[in-house]
Design a protein around this motif. Structure first.
Motif, PDB file in Angstrom:
ATOM      1  N   TYR A  48       0.210 -60.337  33.291  1.00  0.00           N
ATOM      2  CA  TYR A  48       1.226 -59.140  32.800  1.00  0.00           C
ATOM      3  C   TYR A  48       0.808 -58.055  33.605  1.00  0.00           C
ATOM      4  O   TYR A  48       1.802 -57.215  33.843  1.00  0.00           O
ATOM      5  N   ASN A  75       4.061 -55.243  21.809  1.00  0.00           N
ATOM      6  CA  ASN A  75       3.151 -55.879  22.371  1.00  0.00           C
ATOM      7  C   ASN A  75       2.390 -55.210  23.640  1.00  0.00           C
ATOM      8  O   ASN A  75       1.208 -55.231  23.702  1.00  0.00           O
ATOM      9  N   MET A  89      -0.465 -53.212  22.059  1.00  0.00           N
ATOM     10  CA  MET A  89      -1.609 -53.574  21.957  1.00  0.00           C
ATOM     11  C   MET A  89      -2.357 -54.124  23.230  1.00  0.00           C
ATOM     12  O   MET A  89      -3.315 -54.828  23.028  1.00  0.00           O
ATOM     13  N   LYS A 110      -1.338 -56.245  25.346  1.00  0.00           N
ATOM     14  CA  LYS A 110      -1.023 -57.679  25.706  1.00  0.00           C
ATOM     15  C   LYS A 110      -0.245 -57.981  26.741  1.00  0.00           C
ATOM     16  O   LYS A 110       0.746 -57.360  26.906  1.00  0.00           O
ATOM     17  N   ASN A 123       2.491 -64.276  22.868  1.00  0.00           N
ATOM     18  CA  ASN A 123       2.169 -62.999  22.284  1.00  0.00           C
ATOM     19  C   ASN A 123       3.487 -62.297  21.713  1.00  0.00           C
ATOM     20  O   ASN A 123       3.359 -61.667  20.751  1.00  0.00           O
TER      21      ASN A 123
END
Lengths: 357, 405
Positions: free
Chosen positions: B27, B342, B345, B347, B353
């Motif tokens: 990510y 997302n 958070m 993530k 997710n």
């Protein structure tokens, strides 16, 4: 000056690839196919699988149209029979507690046999009609098969309009659950089909097909039973398409009726014409052109026009037009197809520097 | 000849660089650039009209989000390809995009039920991405079987449910279902029959037609013989449904006709009215979203109207944005919420997710597409209301409250 290939022994005369350039081309392709699962990315594998499946189907059509001279516009129906047949047979085999590891050895031949039987039925009109009339008769087979697949009464087996979720084949416990693994199966089957069909035309049956293509009345006078050989041709052709369908079912996670409509039949015929009818490599070259050129056009036009939405709106119809022009160009300037072009190239390099063309 | 010197230091430096690149979470690699949202649309083929009308929604949406500063600071970019409405083509487009852009691709917009079904089982491991599409097929609204696919409206079964409730509330007694003989057409028929029975409505006719070029007089005769109070049309986009209504009106039938999302486009109704007269007067149907001209209390629709006035000046979409594009906007806004939550958070934007983030969307004001707060349950938004067309004002106006099923 070299004006032919010297064949000094019967073994040399019987060789399929009769010069070293062809030999390196064929084995080069085989090595490339063998290396693809190791090096290629998922997209290349996807396209290679599409090519492999189409090659098997077009080789089947080539038996009928290229070698026996019988026109068909309904071969997508046999591909559908293969795809649905193999999936249904897998479910039946599981119900009969046949071990998964040996199921493909029963289901693939089963699906091919089913397609061959349907091919015999669809081939019956060929005994009375030929040319465009036969094309129309086979065309109707395409519609009838799709209609039956979508029929509510058969939906418990075929899934009706919603299609069927397919099965990952297991070969002696090796489950082919990725596209990369299925590619290996597809590549082996495509290679084997091309080779076996090439050899078919070195047999009595194959020569009978060619005799029927050249002039069916004369063939009959020579003692060739038109009933027997025309139907055999339909059955072999349909069985190859059935195999293509079975591979398609293994490759895609789902089979849907709309995958097997007229468009697919037309693609098969177009690939055969572009590649070269009645030639071993015709289906291979034709499929490469038909499957790869839209993909290449997408890549090239994206590079030129960009991948914005506006560009896509402009590119999409343009791709269709260029693809159409490409097909028209082939038919106009090389009606004998890509095989004829490759023949000229191989002849030229084989005889270089003495002669060209 | 240069000699390749491999020292302990160069090996260590190389290994460190390699670990830094490979070890960096996916990510972070994606965050460093942009979020790519891929799309396949039928820009050619039988549904090219729909595809060409949806396409501008993507460029407008890209502009809106990037002008807002992107999603958690990351700009978005659309990569759109033509599918010709062939599921395998859309699948090839999807896999081509994954192969070329990899982790940057965070979501995909599909063009058909067929594609969504074909790609569904392929969405596993690093091939999985969050997906939404043009489809409202009932089968897709199931997190168990299609965990990464969602829709921004009610399924066709839900849409039938809303219509049948409306018919029952208006005192209707008999109803006919006329549908195309496609999967799209047959999707809600069985559930619709069960719901009608539950509501005490009698289904007097279930008629299947071709999706295009149907034999109108035969079907109209059947409807006339059954003579239902209401007739629900399902599984059509640009054709057949207006001809069926026209045929019934010429026949003098008093049956009230109703449609579902794909049969509720104002551009089509206006064109039919201009070419054939006002026989669509009173035509009703279910629509999950407000029409683009209904901008009161709908800040997102106001924003879309303002931006299309400039970006689409001189085109038919300058003053009216089609419902098919509004569907794309609503779906993308739901996706954006999931991506933002997302990112908050911390993530990675993986399909798993994002699916988890999607499930947290409860009682949210989406900006006015719907007249009520919405929740994503079972990967769908089961909200809609009934609209009625006026041939005089050329507008669809609401005749029911927002219903959530």
């Amino acid at each position: 000056m070299i004006n032919g290939n010297l064949k000094a022994t019967y073994a040399a005369d019987e060789k399929i690839v009769d010069n070293r350039y062809k030999f390196s081309f064929v084995w080069g392709l085989a090595v490339l196919a063998a290396l693809l699962p190791i090096f290629a990315n998922d997209y290349v594998i996807l396209v290679a699988c599409q090519v492999g499946i189409m090659v098997v189907a077009v080789v089947g059509l080539n038996v009928l149209t290229g070698y026996t001279g019988l026109m068909s516009l309904g071969h997508a129906a046999f591909v559908a029979i293969g795809a649905y047949g193999v999936t249904i047979l897998h479910h039946a085999a599981t119900a009969l507690s046949i071990p998964e590891g040996i199921q493909p050895f029963l289901t693939i031949p089963g699906a091919m046999a089913l397609a061959a039987v349907i091919g015999l039925v669809v081939g019956l009109p060929s005994l009375r009609v030929k040319g465009v009339y036969l094309a129309v008769a086979t065309l109707s087979a395409n519609f009838i098969i799709i209609f039956l697949i979508e029929l509510d009464a058969l939906a418990p087996w075929t899934g009706g309009k919603t299609g069927l979720t397919t099965v990952d084949p297991s070969i002696f416990g090796w489950v082919l659950d990725t596209q990369r693994e299925v590619f290996i199966l597809i590549a082996v089957m495509a290679f084997a089909t091309v080779l076996l069909v090439q050899n078919l035309f070195r047999t009595r049956v194959g020569r009978a097909f060619i005799a029927i293509r050249e002039r069916d009345y004369s063939a009959e006078i020579l003692g060739i039973s038109l009933l027997r050989y025309k139907l055999t041709s339909f059955a072999i052709s349909a069985a190859c398409c059935g195999l293509a369908g079975a591979l398609m079912a293994y490759f895609y996670a789902r089979v849907l009726p709309e995958q097997f409509e007229l468009l697919l039949s037309l693609q098969l015929v177009a690939a055969l014409i572009v590649g070269g009818m009645g030639r071993t490599m015709g289906p291979v070259f034709g499929v490469l052109v038909i499957v790869l050129s839209p993909e290449l056009l997408k890549v090239i036009l994206s590079a030129i026009a960009g991948d914005s939405i506006e560009a896509a709106q402009f590119r999409a119809p343009l791709q269709e037009i260029i693809f159409g022009l490409l097909i028209i160009g082939f038919i106009m300037f090389e009606p004998l197809g890509m095989t004829q072009i490759s023949d000229r190239v191989f002849r030229a390099i084989n005889r270089w520097p003495f002669a060209r063309g | 000849m240069t000699k390749f010197n491999m020292t302990r230091r160069s090996v260590l430096a190389g290994a460190a660089a390699g670990t830094a690149t490979l070890g960096m979470p996916a990510y972070l690699r994606a965050m460093s650039g942009e979020f790519i949202i891929g799309a396949s649309l039928p820009l050619t083929g039988p549904f090219a009209t729909a595809g060409q009308l949806i396409a501008p929604a993507f460029s407008l949406y890209e502009k809106i989000i990037n002008d807002e500063g992107g999603i958690a600071g990351t700009k978005i970019k659309f990569s759109t390809e033509d599918s010709g409405y062939v599921p395998q083509n859309a699948l090839a487009n999807y896999q081509r995009l994954l192969a070329s852009e990899g982790d940057k691709v965070v979501a995909y917009y599909g063009d058909s039920t067929g594609f969504m079904k074909l790609v569904g089982p392929e969405l596993k491991g690093d091939q999985a991405r969050m997906m939404t599409s043009t489809s409202f097929a009932t089968e897709l609204a199931n997190p168990e079987t299609h965990p990464y696919q969602f829709m921004s409206g009610p399924t066709y079964e839900d849409q039938f449910n809303i219509l049948l409730q409306d018919i029952a509330a208006k005192g209707g007694k008999t109803v006919a279902f006329v549908h195309s003989n496609t999967e799209f057409g047959t999707d809600p028929i069985k559930a619709g029959q069960a719901k009608a029975a539950e509501l005490g409505l009698e289904v007097v006719l279930v008629e299947s037609t071709k999706p295009q070029g149907a034999d109108i007089p035969t079907h109209v005769t059947k409807i006339a013989q059954a003579n239902p109070d209401y007739c629900i049309l399902q599984g059509y986009v640009t054709g057949v449904w207006p001809q069926l209504i026209g045929g019934a009106r010429q026949f003098g039938l008093a049956t009230k006709f109703m449609g579902t999302f794909w049969g509720m486009e104002k551009l089509i109704a206006d064109r039919v009215t201009a070419e054939a007269g006002p026989f669509l007067e009173g035509y009703q149907g279910v629509m999950p979203y407000r029409y683009s001209y209904d901008t009161e209390n709908a800040p997102r629709l106001q924003q879309i109207a303002a931006i299309s006035k400039v970006a689409l000046a001189g085109t038919p979409l300058e003053n009216y944005f089609p419902t098919w594009g509004i569907q794309a906007f609503a779906s993308l806004d739901i996706l954006t919420i999931a991506l933002r939550r997302n990112a908050e958070m911390g993530k990675a934007p993986t399909a798993d997710n994002l699916a988890a983030a999607l499930a947290t969307i409860k009682d949210v004001d989406l900006g006015g597409y719907f007249g009520t707060n919405i929740s994503v349950e079972n990967n769908k938004v089961g909200t809609g209301r009934v609209y009625q067309y006026s041939a005089e004002s050329r507008l669809f106006t609401p005749t029911s409250d927002w219903l959530t099923v």
